[in-house]
Scaffold this motif. Structure first.
Motif, PDB file in Angstrom:
ATOM      1  N   ASP A  37       0.836  -1.199   0.000  1.00  0.00           N
ATOM      2  CA  ASP A  37       0.000   0.000   0.000  1.00  0.00           C
ATOM      3  C   ASP A  37       0.873   1.252   0.000  1.00  0.00           C
ATOM      4  OD1 ASP A  37      -2.457  -1.311  -0.039  1.00  0.00           O
ATOM      5  OD2 ASP A  37      -2.564  -1.451   2.147  1.00  0.00           O
ATOM      6  N   VAL A  38       1.954   1.222   0.783  1.00  0.00           N
ATOM      7  CA  VAL A  38       2.887   2.352   0.841  1.00  0.00           C
ATOM      8  C   VAL A  38       3.574   2.535  -0.504  1.00  0.00           C
ATOM      9  CG1 VAL A  38       5.050   3.163   1.846  1.00  0.00           C
ATOM     10  CG2 VAL A  38       3.276   2.226   3.325  1.00  0.00           C
ATOM     11  N   LYS A  39       3.979   1.444  -1.128  1.00  0.00           N
ATOM     12  CA  LYS A  39       4.649   1.537  -2.437  1.00  0.00           C
ATOM     13  C   LYS A  39       3.731   2.157  -3.477  1.00  0.00           C
ATOM     14  CE  LYS A  39       7.908  -2.326  -1.947  1.00  0.00           C
ATOM     15  NZ  LYS A  39       8.315  -3.661  -2.449  1.00  0.00           N
ATOM     16  N   ARG A  40       2.444   1.780  -3.489  1.00  0.00           N
ATOM     17  CA  ARG A  40       1.510   2.362  -4.454  1.00  0.00           C
ATOM     18  C   ARG A  40       1.271   3.838  -4.160  1.00  0.00           C
ATOM     19  NH1 ARG A  40      -3.432   0.780  -4.351  1.00  0.00           N
ATOM     20  NH2 ARG A  40      -3.362  -0.447  -2.422  1.00  0.00           N
ATOM     21  N   HIS A  41       1.261   4.193  -2.866  1.00  0.00           N
ATOM     22  CA  HIS A  41       1.099   5.600  -2.499  1.00  0.00           C
ATOM     23  C   HIS A  41       2.278   6.434  -2.979  1.00  0.00           C
ATOM     24  CE1 HIS A  41      -0.260   9.090  -0.272  1.00  0.00           C
ATOM     25  NE2 HIS A  41       0.916   9.176   0.323  1.00  0.00           N
ATOM     26  N   LYS A  42       3.481   5.882  -2.896  1.00  0.00           N
ATOM     27  CA  LYS A  42       4.670   6.592  -3.367  1.00  0.00           C
ATOM     28  C   LYS A  42       4.625   6.789  -4.883  1.00  0.00           C
ATOM     29  CE  LYS A  42       7.853   5.372   0.369  1.00  0.00           C
ATOM     30  NZ  LYS A  42       9.113   4.656   0.749  1.00  0.00           N
ATOM     31  N   GLU A  66       2.450   9.753  -5.431  1.00  0.00           N
ATOM     32  CA  GLU A  66       3.127  11.005  -5.113  1.00  0.00           C
ATOM     33  C   GLU A  66       4.075  11.434  -6.227  1.00  0.00           C
ATOM     34  OE1 GLU A  66       4.942  10.137  -1.328  1.00  0.00           O
ATOM     35  OE2 GLU A  66       3.349  11.193  -0.243  1.00  0.00           O
ATOM     36  N   TYR A  67       4.664  10.472  -6.906  1.00  0.00           N
ATOM     37  CA  TYR A  67       5.615  10.785  -7.969  1.00  0.00           C
ATOM     38  C   TYR A  67       4.910  11.131  -9.284  1.00  0.00           C
ATOM     39  CZ  TYR A  67       9.226  10.229 -11.532  1.00  0.00           C
ATOM     40  OH  TYR A  67      10.065  10.438 -12.591  1.00  0.00           O
ATOM     41  N   TYR A  68       3.952  10.296  -9.683  1.00  0.00           N
ATOM     42  CA  TYR A  68       3.359  10.437 -11.011  1.00  0.00           C
ATOM     43  C   TYR A  68       2.205  11.441 -11.081  1.00  0.00           C
ATOM     44  CZ  TYR A  68       6.001   6.483 -12.893  1.00  0.00           C
ATOM     45  OH  TYR A  68       7.001   5.651 -13.340  1.00  0.00           O
ATOM     46  N   HIS A  69       1.452  11.604 -10.003  1.00  0.00           N
ATOM     47  CA  HIS A  69       0.275  12.465 -10.058  1.00  0.00           C
ATOM     48  C   HIS A  69       0.618  13.901 -10.445  1.00  0.00           C
ATOM     49  CE1 HIS A  69      -3.265  14.733  -8.403  1.00  0.00           C
ATOM     50  NE2 HIS A  69      -3.878  13.782  -9.059  1.00  0.00           N
ATOM     51  N   PRO A  70       1.662  14.521  -9.893  1.00  0.00           N
ATOM     52  CA  PRO A  70       2.015  15.879 -10.346  1.00  0.00           C
ATOM     53  C   PRO A  70       2.403  15.921 -11.819  1.00  0.00           C
ATOM     54  CG  PRO A  70       3.069  15.382  -8.245  1.00  0.00           C
ATOM     55  CD  PRO A  70       2.509  14.093  -8.764  1.00  0.00           C
ATOM     56  N   LEU A  71       3.005  14.853 -12.327  1.00  0.00           N
ATOM     57  CA  LEU A  71       3.391  14.816 -13.733  1.00  0.00           C
ATOM     58  C   LEU A  71       2.175  14.800 -14.641  1.00  0.00           C
ATOM     59  CD1 LEU A  71       6.312  12.201 -13.562  1.00  0.00           C
ATOM     60  CD2 LEU A  71       6.439  14.695 -13.387  1.00  0.00           C
ATOM     61  N   GLU A  72       1.081  14.188 -14.173  1.00  0.00           N
ATOM     62  CA  GLU A  72      -0.154  14.129 -14.966  1.00  0.00           C
ATOM     63  C   GLU A  72      -0.665  15.519 -15.290  1.00  0.00           C
ATOM     64  OE1 GLU A  72      -4.810  12.750 -14.324  1.00  0.00           O
ATOM     65  OE2 GLU A  72      -3.250  11.944 -13.001  1.00  0.00           O
ATOM     66  N   PHE A  73      -0.474  16.470 -14.375  1.00  0.00           N
ATOM     67  CA  PHE A  73      -1.025  17.814 -14.554  1.00  0.00           C
ATOM     68  C   PHE A  73       0.046  18.856 -14.879  1.00  0.00           C
ATOM     69  CE2 PHE A  73      -4.064  15.534 -11.907  1.00  0.00           C
ATOM     70  CZ  PHE A  73      -5.248  15.816 -12.556  1.00  0.00           C
ATOM     71  N   GLU A  82       3.457   3.889 -17.551  1.00  0.00           N
ATOM     72  CA  GLU A  82       4.394   3.392 -16.535  1.00  0.00           C
ATOM     73  C   GLU A  82       3.715   3.293 -15.171  1.00  0.00           C
ATOM     74  OE1 GLU A  82       7.819   5.836 -16.231  1.00  0.00           O
ATOM     75  OE2 GLU A  82       8.509   5.479 -18.284  1.00  0.00           O
ATOM     76  N   TRP A  83       3.002   4.376 -14.812  1.00  0.00           N
ATOM     77  CA  TRP A  83       2.359   4.432 -13.503  1.00  0.00           C
ATOM     78  C   TRP A  83       1.351   3.304 -13.335  1.00  0.00           C
ATOM     79  CZ3 TRP A  83      -1.043   9.198 -11.779  1.00  0.00           C
ATOM     80  CH2 TRP A  83      -1.451   9.018 -10.444  1.00  0.00           C
ATOM     81  N   TRP A  84       0.471   3.150 -14.308  1.00  0.00           N
ATOM     82  CA  TRP A  84      -0.572   2.122 -14.199  1.00  0.00           C
ATOM     83  C   TRP A  84       0.031   0.715 -14.186  1.00  0.00           C
ATOM     84  CZ3 TRP A  84      -2.584   6.713 -14.222  1.00  0.00           C
ATOM     85  CH2 TRP A  84      -3.921   6.904 -13.921  1.00  0.00           C
ATOM     86  N   GLU A  85       1.010   0.472 -15.037  1.00  0.00           N
ATOM     87  CA  GLU A  85       1.622  -0.858 -15.093  1.00  0.00           C
ATOM     88  C   GLU A  85       2.339  -1.194 -13.784  1.00  0.00           C
ATOM     89  OE1 GLU A  85       1.168  -3.093 -17.267  1.00  0.00           O
ATOM     90  OE2 GLU A  85       0.241  -1.966 -18.904  1.00  0.00           O
TER      91      GLU A  85
END
Length: 333
Positions: free
Chosen positions: A99-104, A107-114, A129-132
């Protein structure tokens, strides 16, 4: 731009509010009507919208389909003062490490989305990459089907007022509803079951679907990955009716051709990117309804130019029920 407190005041309608719900034995309570009155919205081009309504109504329900985003469109953005969870974000797989790994990853990819400085092509690669990676962690972390049920049960997620009425009205008229989501189909199904306590034969889900073994362990994902930047009708082959864990299916499974022949579209979304959900469909008329839930002043200009109708401040779905009743009515009603 025009602004109104009631959709009913500006759109042509001969429908009595007390019979919006398709259930002939029910009517809206005064509290529901008062909630609907609080829903504000904007329409950028009323004349164009009226023309679309007239064209779709004249063609009849047999030519209509509804395409809807799930998170923050069918579901509420705010719940008891808290941000509602997404179908992806609510999942707790029962393994804190993963769960922690998915949260990290989030945190990394979500800002890149926008990010405004990253091209669409590069963003698409990043989202893949994020989804896979996220899906890989769910498998590696040993997700079991029972964790989905427990996660939904404990989640902060709820449907907008009027969603049940909308689904019932469309079901009675055999109008298909395609729920497009970059989340997880199995979770969306569980949310529908737990929160609505029933299924709808006209509802199909286009989303990432899990494959479980006989012991209920996640072993893979079915088909191609659907993420936030490729969520459109090109993924129609991923569409599936709501089914249960044992393989039981509600509704038809071979109506893709029928859906593609429905050339009038009512599209519901909360993000301008959701407009792409109809990209693969050769439609004649499309009415796009947007839900602008937050950051109103910053976003209203772009939303009003992109959507035919924009509902503000986490509005209910009752105005859409009114709109659909107009689209499905005959000229003599």
């Amino acid at each position: 731009m025009t602004s109104h407190s009631l959709l009913h005041t500006s759109l042509p309608s001969r429908i009595n509010r007390t019979v919006w719900c398709c259930n002939k034995n029910s009517s809206y309570t005064s509290s529901r009507v008062e909630m609907e009155k609080a829903d504000s919205f904007v329409v950028d081009d009323q004349e164009l919208l009226d023309k679309k309504i007239s064209s779709i109504r004249n063609a009849g329900p047999a030519k209509l389909q509804v395409i809807a985003d799930f998170d923050a469109t069918l579901t509420r953005y705010w719940i008891n003062g808290r941000r509602g969870q997404s179908s992806h974000g609510l999942l707790q797989q029962g393994n804190p490490e993963f769960d922690v790994k998915r949260h990290k990853l989030h945190e990394y990819y979500h800002p890149l989305e926008f990010s405004p400085t990253i091209s669409i092509e590069e963003k698409t690669k990043l989202m893949e990459e994020w989804w896979e990676k996220s899906h890989g962690l769910l498998i590696e972390g040993g997700l079991i089907y029972s964790a989905i049920k427990e996660s939904v049960s404990n989640a902060t997620i709820a449907f907008r007022e009027g969603v049940v009425e909308l689904f019932e009205y469309l079901e009675e008229r055999d109008v298909p509803v395609l729920i497009f989501s970059a989340g997880l189909a199995d979770i969306i199904e569980e949310v529908l079951k737990q929160k609505l306590h029933r299924s709808f034969k006209n509802v199909r889900i286009v989303s990432n679907r899990m494959v479980f073994d006989n012991d209920g362990h996640l072993v893979s994902f079915k088909g191609k990955t659907i993420h936030v930047l490729n969520k459109n009708e090109h993924a129609l082959d991923m569409a599936a009716p709501i089914h249960d864990q044992s393989g039981g299916i509600d509704g038809p499974t071979d109506d893709t051709a029928s859906v593609e022949q429905r050339t009038n579209v009512l599209l519901l979304g909360d993000h301008i990117g959701d407009l792409g959900m109809s990209d693969g469909l050769n439609y004649e008329n499309r009415i796009a309804v947007g839900f602008l839930n937050d950051n109103i002043e910053k976003s209203i200009s772009g939303y009003q130019k992109s959507f035919d109708i924009v509902y503000l401040n986490d509005a209910s779905m009752l105005g859409v029920v009114d709109l659909v009743s107009q689209l499905c009515s005959s000229g003599g009603d």
